[in-house]
Design a protein around this motif. Structure first.
Motif, PDB file in Angstrom:
ATOM      1  N   MET A   1       0.819  -1.195   0.000  1.00  0.00           N
ATOM      2  CA  MET A   1       0.000   0.000   0.000  1.00  0.00           C
ATOM      3  C   MET A   1       0.862   1.257   0.000  1.00  0.00           C
ATOM      4  SD  MET A   1      -3.246   0.611   2.202  1.00  0.00           S
ATOM      5  CE  MET A   1      -4.257   1.966   1.967  1.00  0.00           C
ATOM      6  N   ASN A   2       1.959   1.205   0.652  1.00  0.00           N
ATOM      7  CA  ASN A   2       2.886   2.329   0.686  1.00  0.00           C
ATOM      8  C   ASN A   2       3.373   2.665  -0.718  1.00  0.00           C
ATOM      9  OD1 ASN A   2       4.358   4.339   1.768  1.00  0.00           O
ATOM     10  ND2 ASN A   2       5.967   3.047   2.612  1.00  0.00           N
ATOM     11  N   SER A   3       3.586   1.635  -1.531  1.00  0.00           N
ATOM     12  CA  SER A   3       4.040   1.824  -2.903  1.00  0.00           C
ATOM     13  C   SER A   3       2.972   2.529  -3.737  1.00  0.00           C
ATOM     14  CB  SER A   3       4.391   0.462  -3.512  1.00  0.00           C
ATOM     15  OG  SER A   3       4.735   0.613  -4.852  1.00  0.00           O
ATOM     16  N   LEU A   4       1.710   2.164  -3.543  1.00  0.00           N
ATOM     17  CA  LEU A   4       0.609   2.814  -4.274  1.00  0.00           C
ATOM     18  C   LEU A   4       0.487   4.274  -3.870  1.00  0.00           C
ATOM     19  CD1 LEU A   4      -2.197   0.086  -4.180  1.00  0.00           C
ATOM     20  CD2 LEU A   4      -0.884   0.833  -6.152  1.00  0.00           C
ATOM     21  N   PHE A   5       0.667   4.548  -2.599  1.00  0.00           N
ATOM     22  CA  PHE A   5       0.601   5.919  -2.097  1.00  0.00           C
ATOM     23  C   PHE A   5       1.686   6.767  -2.746  1.00  0.00           C
ATOM     24  CE2 PHE A   5       1.901   9.187   0.994  1.00  0.00           C
ATOM     25  CZ  PHE A   5       0.709   9.896   1.075  1.00  0.00           C
ATOM     26  N   LYS A   6       2.921   6.224  -2.832  1.00  0.00           N
ATOM     27  CA  LYS A   6       4.040   6.959  -3.448  1.00  0.00           C
ATOM     28  C   LYS A   6       3.769   7.216  -4.922  1.00  0.00           C
ATOM     29  CE  LYS A   6       7.781   5.556  -0.388  1.00  0.00           C
ATOM     30  NZ  LYS A   6       9.056   4.832  -0.291  1.00  0.00           N
ATOM     31  N   LYS A   7       3.213   6.208  -5.612  1.00  0.00           N
ATOM     32  CA  LYS A   7       2.898   6.391  -7.028  1.00  0.00           C
ATOM     33  C   LYS A   7       1.859   7.492  -7.213  1.00  0.00           C
ATOM     34  CE  LYS A   7       3.982   1.813  -8.791  1.00  0.00           C
ATOM     35  NZ  LYS A   7       3.442   0.603  -9.427  1.00  0.00           N
ATOM     36  N   GLY A   8       0.863   7.522  -6.341  1.00  0.00           N
ATOM     37  CA  GLY A   8      -0.173   8.550  -6.418  1.00  0.00           C
ATOM     38  C   GLY A   8       0.405   9.937  -6.175  1.00  0.00           C
ATOM     39  N   VAL A   9       1.312  10.055  -5.211  1.00  0.00           N
ATOM     40  CA  VAL A   9       1.945  11.342  -4.910  1.00  0.00           C
ATOM     41  C   VAL A   9       2.803  11.783  -6.083  1.00  0.00           C
ATOM     42  CG1 VAL A   9       3.640  12.480  -3.416  1.00  0.00           C
ATOM     43  CG2 VAL A   9       1.897  10.998  -2.410  1.00  0.00           C
ATOM     44  N   VAL A  10       3.559  10.846  -6.657  1.00  0.00           N
ATOM     45  CA  VAL A  10       4.421  11.166  -7.804  1.00  0.00           C
ATOM     46  C   VAL A  10       3.574  11.612  -8.994  1.00  0.00           C
ATOM     47  CG1 VAL A  10       6.038  10.193  -9.486  1.00  0.00           C
ATOM     48  CG2 VAL A  10       6.325   9.689  -7.059  1.00  0.00           C
ATOM     49  N   LYS A  11       2.471  10.920  -9.249  1.00  0.00           N
ATOM     50  CA  LYS A  11       1.597  11.292 -10.368  1.00  0.00           C
ATOM     51  C   LYS A  11       1.009  12.689 -10.164  1.00  0.00           C
ATOM     52  CE  LYS A  11       0.170   6.811 -12.109  1.00  0.00           C
ATOM     53  NZ  LYS A  11      -0.957   5.891 -12.366  1.00  0.00           N
ATOM     54  N   LYS A  12       0.606  12.983  -8.933  1.00  0.00           N
ATOM     55  CA  LYS A  12       0.063  14.310  -8.637  1.00  0.00           C
ATOM     56  C   LYS A  12       1.132  15.386  -8.836  1.00  0.00           C
ATOM     57  CE  LYS A  12      -3.568  12.988  -5.394  1.00  0.00           C
ATOM     58  NZ  LYS A  12      -4.044  13.056  -3.997  1.00  0.00           N
ATOM     59  N   GLU A  13       2.345  15.086  -8.398  1.00  0.00           N
ATOM     60  CA  GLU A  13       3.445  16.048  -8.553  1.00  0.00           C
ATOM     61  C   GLU A  13       3.766  16.267 -10.026  1.00  0.00           C
ATOM     62  OE1 GLU A  13       6.107  18.887  -7.529  1.00  0.00           O
ATOM     63  OE2 GLU A  13       4.705  17.898  -6.169  1.00  0.00           O
ATOM     64  N   ILE A  14       3.773  15.190 -10.794  1.00  0.00           N
ATOM     65  CA  ILE A  14       4.029  15.310 -12.238  1.00  0.00           C
ATOM     66  C   ILE A  14       2.934  16.135 -12.896  1.00  0.00           C
ATOM     67  CG2 ILE A  14       4.087  14.008 -14.413  1.00  0.00           C
ATOM     68  CD1 ILE A  14       5.566  11.783 -12.881  1.00  0.00           C
ATOM     69  N   ALA A  15       1.689  15.894 -12.541  1.00  0.00           N
ATOM     70  CA  ALA A  15       0.570  16.658 -13.113  1.00  0.00           C
ATOM     71  C   ALA A  15       0.671  18.129 -12.724  1.00  0.00           C
ATOM     72  CB  ALA A  15      -0.752  16.066 -12.637  1.00  0.00           C
ATOM     73  N   LYS A  16       1.049  18.385 -11.475  1.00  0.00           N
ATOM     74  CA  LYS A  16       1.204  19.761 -10.997  1.00  0.00           C
ATOM     75  C   LYS A  16       2.320  20.475 -11.759  1.00  0.00           C
ATOM     76  CE  LYS A  16       2.238  22.151  -6.682  1.00  0.00           C
ATOM     77  NZ  LYS A  16       2.569  21.954  -5.249  1.00  0.00           N
ATOM     78  N   GLN A  17       3.452  19.786 -11.940  1.00  0.00           N
ATOM     79  CA  GLN A  17       4.574  20.378 -12.682  1.00  0.00           C
ATOM     80  C   GLN A  17       4.208  20.599 -14.148  1.00  0.00           C
ATOM     81  OE1 GLN A  17       8.103  18.028 -12.060  1.00  0.00           O
ATOM     82  NE2 GLN A  17       8.280  18.638  -9.901  1.00  0.00           N
ATOM     83  N   GLN A  18       3.465  19.670 -14.734  1.00  0.00           N
ATOM     84  CA  GLN A  18       3.028  19.802 -16.125  1.00  0.00           C
ATOM     85  C   GLN A  18       2.122  21.020 -16.278  1.00  0.00           C
ATOM     86  OE1 GLN A  18       4.038  18.045 -18.763  1.00  0.00           O
ATOM     87  NE2 GLN A  18       2.725  19.159 -20.168  1.00  0.00           N
ATOM     88  N   GLU A  19       1.219  21.204 -15.347  1.00  0.00           N
ATOM     89  CA  GLU A  19       0.319  22.353 -15.379  1.00  0.00           C
ATOM     90  C   GLU A  19       1.107  23.659 -15.233  1.00  0.00           C
ATOM     91  OE1 GLU A  19      -3.412  24.144 -12.800  1.00  0.00           O
ATOM     92  OE2 GLU A  19      -3.006  22.004 -12.716  1.00  0.00           O
TER      93      GLU A  19
END
Length: 84
Positions: A1-19
């Motif tokens: 579950m910790n791995s899924l949480f990290k992936k979600g945080v990374v995806k959000k950060e990537i989306a934020k940086q892309q925006e």
């Protein structure tokens, strides 16, 4: 579950940086469009000023030419009168 949480945080950060990147890109494009527009307007005014200066000089030349021709006519009349 910790791995899924990290992936979600990374995806959000990537989306934020892309925006953020897209916003910066739009701002740069807007700035350059404004620069090009202002440059075009400046060149238009420069061209208008140049054409006005050319017309003014042409009028001066025409006026000077007419004045010169008129003076020649007066001189011819004076020369003729002095002969008579």
């Amino acid at each position: 579950m910790n791995s899924l949480f990290k992936k979600g945080v990374v995806k959000k950060e990537i989306a934020k940086q892309q925006e953020h990147f897209e916003d910066e890109q739009k701002a740069i494009i807007k700035r350059y469009r404004e620069i090009f527009y202002n440059q075009r307007e400046c060149l238009k005014r420069l061209q208008e000023s140049f054409l006005t200066s050319v017309r003014y000089m042409e009028n001066l030349i025409e006026g000077d030419t007419v004045k010169h021709l008129h003076l020649k006519e007066i001189n011819k009349k004076d020369q003729y009168k002095s002969l008579v």
